[in-house]
Design a protein around this motif. Sequence first.
Motif, PDB file in Angstrom:
ATOM      1  N   PHE A  36      52.043  63.669  35.453  1.00  0.00           N
ATOM      2  CA  PHE A  36      52.659  63.361  34.281  1.00  0.00           C
ATOM      3  C   PHE A  36      53.542  62.301  34.471  1.00  0.00           C
ATOM      4  O   PHE A  36      53.081  61.354  35.775  1.00  0.00           O
ATOM      5  CB  PHE A  36      54.254  64.026  34.441  1.00  0.00           C
ATOM      6  CG  PHE A  36      54.197  66.517  34.430  1.00  0.00           C
ATOM      7  CD1 PHE A  36      52.795  66.485  32.987  1.00  0.00           C
ATOM      8  CD2 PHE A  36      54.060  66.552  35.451  1.00  0.00           C
ATOM      9  CE1 PHE A  36      53.080  67.123  33.172  1.00  0.00           C
ATOM     10  CE2 PHE A  36      53.829  68.035  35.803  1.00  0.00           C
ATOM     11  CZ  PHE A  36      53.129  68.655  34.637  1.00  0.00           C
ATOM     12  N   GLN A  37      54.227  61.504  33.098  1.00  0.00           N
ATOM     13  CA  GLN A  37      54.801  59.833  33.368  1.00  0.00           C
ATOM     14  C   GLN A  37      55.608  60.643  34.896  1.00  0.00           C
ATOM     15  O   GLN A  37      56.921  60.934  33.675  1.00  0.00           O
ATOM     16  CB  GLN A  37      54.953  59.676  32.542  1.00  0.00           C
ATOM     17  CG  GLN A  37      55.322  58.700  32.126  1.00  0.00           C
ATOM     18  CD  GLN A  37      56.320  58.007  30.921  1.00  0.00           C
ATOM     19  OE1 GLN A  37      57.300  58.582  30.874  1.00  0.00           O
ATOM     20  NE2 GLN A  37      55.736  57.460  29.891  1.00  0.00           N
ATOM     21  N   GLY A  38      56.075  59.741  35.646  1.00  0.00           N
ATOM     22  CA  GLY A  38      57.303  59.543  36.375  1.00  0.00           C
ATOM     23  C   GLY A  38      57.184  60.589  37.770  1.00  0.00           C
ATOM     24  O   GLY A  38      57.979  61.457  37.991  1.00  0.00           O
ATOM     25  N   SER A  39      56.243  62.162  37.528  1.00  0.00           N
ATOM     26  CA  SER A  39      56.261  63.144  38.025  1.00  0.00           C
ATOM     27  C   SER A  39      54.643  63.524  38.365  1.00  0.00           C
ATOM     28  O   SER A  39      54.029  62.424  37.980  1.00  0.00           O
ATOM     29  CB  SER A  39      57.265  64.043  37.413  1.00  0.00           C
ATOM     30  OG  SER A  39      57.380  65.096  38.456  1.00  0.00           O
ATOM     31  N   ILE A  40      55.009  64.822  39.204  1.00  0.00           N
ATOM     32  CA  ILE A  40      54.033  65.808  39.538  1.00  0.00           C
ATOM     33  C   ILE A  40      54.667  66.882  38.838  1.00  0.00           C
ATOM     34  O   ILE A  40      54.762  67.472  38.643  1.00  0.00           O
ATOM     35  CB  ILE A  40      53.022  64.970  41.340  1.00  0.00           C
ATOM     36  CG1 ILE A  40      54.400  65.653  41.710  1.00  0.00           C
ATOM     37  CG2 ILE A  40      52.926  63.509  41.076  1.00  0.00           C
ATOM     38  CD1 ILE A  40      54.208  66.161  43.301  1.00  0.00           C
ATOM     39  N   PHE A  44      46.964  56.127  35.087  1.00  0.00           N
ATOM     40  CA  PHE A  44      47.339  56.036  35.832  1.00  0.00           C
ATOM     41  C   PHE A  44      47.409  55.539  36.711  1.00  0.00           C
ATOM     42  O   PHE A  44      48.264  54.789  37.640  1.00  0.00           O
ATOM     43  CB  PHE A  44      45.624  56.826  37.014  1.00  0.00           C
ATOM     44  CG  PHE A  44      45.415  57.233  36.264  1.00  0.00           C
ATOM     45  CD1 PHE A  44      45.559  58.398  35.698  1.00  0.00           C
ATOM     46  CD2 PHE A  44      43.319  57.971  36.069  1.00  0.00           C
ATOM     47  CE1 PHE A  44      45.258  60.108  35.573  1.00  0.00           C
ATOM     48  CE2 PHE A  44      42.696  58.680  35.562  1.00  0.00           C
ATOM     49  CZ  PHE A  44      44.180  59.648  35.664  1.00  0.00           C
ATOM     50  N   GLY A  45      46.961  53.573  36.396  1.00  0.00           N
ATOM     51  CA  GLY A  45      47.861  52.130  37.187  1.00  0.00           C
ATOM     52  C   GLY A  45      49.313  52.748  36.838  1.00  0.00           C
ATOM     53  O   GLY A  45      49.730  51.886  38.020  1.00  0.00           O
ATOM     54  N   ASN A 101      55.605  56.122  39.922  1.00  0.00           N
ATOM     55  CA  ASN A 101      55.912  57.182  40.318  1.00  0.00           C
ATOM     56  C   ASN A 101      56.204  57.391  41.353  1.00  0.00           C
ATOM     57  O   ASN A 101      55.208  57.460  42.446  1.00  0.00           O
ATOM     58  CB  ASN A 101      54.688  58.287  40.033  1.00  0.00           C
ATOM     59  CG  ASN A 101      54.225  59.707  39.941  1.00  0.00           C
ATOM     60  OD1 ASN A 101      55.085  60.279  40.611  1.00  0.00           O
ATOM     61  ND2 ASN A 101      54.159  60.117  38.930  1.00  0.00           N
ATOM     62  N   PRO A 102      57.514  58.143  41.770  1.00  0.00           N
ATOM     63  CA  PRO A 102      58.624  58.496  42.649  1.00  0.00           C
ATOM     64  C   PRO A 102      57.592  59.132  43.790  1.00  0.00           C
ATOM     65  O   PRO A 102      57.967  59.119  44.630  1.00  0.00           O
ATOM     66  CB  PRO A 102      59.406  58.756  42.844  1.00  0.00           C
ATOM     67  CG  PRO A 102      59.261  59.288  41.124  1.00  0.00           C
ATOM     68  CD  PRO A 102      57.919  58.904  40.476  1.00  0.00           C
ATOM     69  N   GLN A 148      53.667  53.104  47.013  1.00  0.00           N
ATOM     70  CA  GLN A 148      54.727  53.279  48.310  1.00  0.00           C
ATOM     71  C   GLN A 148      55.264  54.326  48.508  1.00  0.00           C
ATOM     72  O   GLN A 148      55.844  54.690  50.027  1.00  0.00           O
ATOM     73  CB  GLN A 148      56.411  52.025  47.099  1.00  0.00           C
ATOM     74  CG  GLN A 148      57.010  52.323  48.379  1.00  0.00           C
ATOM     75  CD  GLN A 148      58.292  51.204  47.175  1.00  0.00           C
ATOM     76  OE1 GLN A 148      57.906  51.345  46.154  1.00  0.00           O
ATOM     77  NE2 GLN A 148      59.336  50.514  47.858  1.00  0.00           N
ATOM     78  N   ALA A 149      55.346  55.401  47.192  1.00  0.00           N
ATOM     79  CA  ALA A 149      55.394  56.990  47.867  1.00  0.00           C
ATOM     80  C   ALA A 149      54.367  57.240  49.996  1.00  0.00           C
ATOM     81  O   ALA A 149      55.041  57.798  49.662  1.00  0.00           O
ATOM     82  CB  ALA A 149      55.783  57.302  47.079  1.00  0.00           C
TER      83      ALA A 149
END
Length: 218
Positions: free
Chosen positions: A155-159, A199-200, A206-207, A212-213
């Motif tokens: 999702f936008q900003g999540s999974i 996706f980029g 995306n945290p 980085q995550a």
Amino acid sequence: MLKYEIIPVTPFQQNCTLFWCDETKKAAVVDPGGDLEKIIAAIENHELTLEKVLLTHAHIDHVGATKALSKQYNVVIEGPHKEDQFWIDLIEEQKQRFGFSYAESFTPNRFLEQGNTVSFGNITLEVYFCPGHTPGHVIFFHRESKLAQVGDVLFQGSIGRTDFPKGDHRTLIHSIRNNLFKLGDDVRFIPGHGPMSTFGIERLTNPYVSDQAVGINR
């Protein structure tokens, strides 16, 4: 050319997606979770001929109206992966738990696997197996348009959630990083809920699954 309309359905506001070939007016519906009248209205509004129902996974907010829609238009059901038979077998339990009184069990005409394609009109979508949210989740990718329908994987900003039976967080992260992100940063995606993204953007911000995550420095 691929055209699409996102149709939010059910109290969960699930993104049912109507895809169609602009040249032939042949169409496919992805994840008809409910509100059948809204889906039929969209098909008729665009004067389309429905050819098939496509499923990313078998949670009830994505498949609740599958049987009714396939019967209404006498079309085949393709997807998800056979590992989601587990969730199809639980349709009756799911409908009672979530109040989806209209939902009916169904039998896919074709289960899908990594490397398969699905077609309608002059459009061909690539199939990628992306388990983790459910054991048999797949996504659909139109390479020419750089557009994907990813269900509840990302999702936008999540999974997607992994606390449901047979969910697995590590598997989900692997699916996103190795099947979705490799399709390209410029690919736009329609998630199962909420707004579109690329996706980029998710790879960067995306945290849960960004570079980085997961400890990758770009």
